[in-house]
Design an enzyme around this catalytic site. Sequence first.
Site: not given
Ligand code: NAP
Length: 335
Positions: A266, A237, A285
């Site tokens: 965006e 994000r 995006h």
């Molecule tokens: P996820 O499985 O929840 O993974 C997020 C990771 O971030 C977890 O490993 C979490 O581990 C870590 N995290 C959370 N807060 C943190 C912090 N303060 N410091 C360090 N690490 C932290 O989510 P995902 O499915 O991989 O998706 C990740 C993000 O990608 C989404 O939230 C979304 O914003 C973005 N996304 C973008 C697109 C796009 O079109 N570009 C598409 C899909 C998703 P811990 O809880 O252990 O910290």
Amino acid sequence: MSRPLVLITAPVPDNLRDQLDKHYATLDLPADACLATAVEPRQAKHVCGILCMATTPVNEQVLAHFPQLRVVSNFAVGFDNIDIDAATKRRILVCNTPGVLDAAVADLTIGLIISLSRDLVRGDAYVRDGSWEQAGPPPLTADIRGKTLGLLGMGRIGREVARLAQAFNMPVLYHNRSPDHEADASGLAQYCSRDTLFAQADFLSVHVPLTPQTRSSIGEHEFSLMKPSAYLVNTGRGAVINETALVTALRTGQIAGAGLDVMAQEPLPASHPFCKLPNVILQAHVGSATVETRHAMITLATHNLLDALGNNRPQAMVNPHLLDSDAPSAQSETP
Ligand code: NAP
């Protein structure tokens, strides 16, 4: 009595629309609509569900406007557009689309890494504008093999990026709030401190969600730790990055470049400083924007909504504990 109403700001194909139409009236609204003002109170009292884009704000004011609302189903895995605490207090279930988009986002991340290291965008222009003919071959670029990939956030998408990076023999470091012991044990990636991650990565890729803790959390300090030869990639994000600090780091050569799929604002205006920087590759995006992935996402988001309204357990929920606790849920208006 009026049929229960579902508000839709996401693109729902005909086959799924038919399933919704069997039980519910639907009202289509723009993705960035303010739902509290777009739906007049007479209609608002019949709204039982919202099927929305990640660009649709679902805040306290919106939630308060729909007294019969039972589920908000986001057409995205990220849910920073929704006030989860406010929804949970109102016992409104929030659903999202994890998993089905991991591969598409990971592919784009690796695509940006290769594009940055091999300078593909400028390479294309070099051929088209006649520079190759006039000036000979372009400058040499760099391998990604052997370069260190740093993942800030190694959840579902980060892990998929780590798996792909193995094919390029890239050592992978990562930082989460808590280590992923399985990833460490299997050799997929190695846990390190946040500062070490920024200092050692040749490519720093951002995959944390946007939360109060992560908002604007990558700034001057982090860029000062990075190697001048390192690249920042963000398919998470935009608002996680302090963009003013990033522009400075890119202009002054503090870091080599950036690949950005997401930005704080965006669509990004063409007048934004990012658009003037030659060492930045921009995407609109589009991390999950493939036909196959978007189809899987809207199918999951629609089924999540139908399941929640039909008193079945949805496949993916942000606040699942609502279903596991004893307190009664909001009065049902569904058939
Ligand atoms: P996820 O499985 O929840 O993974 C997020 C990771 O971030 C977890 O490993 C979490 O581990 C870590 N995290 C959370 N807060 C943190 C912090 N303060 N410091 C360090 N690490 C932290 O989510 P995902 O499915 O991989 O998706 C990740 C993000 O990608 C989404 O939230 C979304 O914003 C973005 N996304 C973008 C697109 C796009 O079109 N570009 C598409 C899909 C998703 P811990 O809880 O252990 O910290």
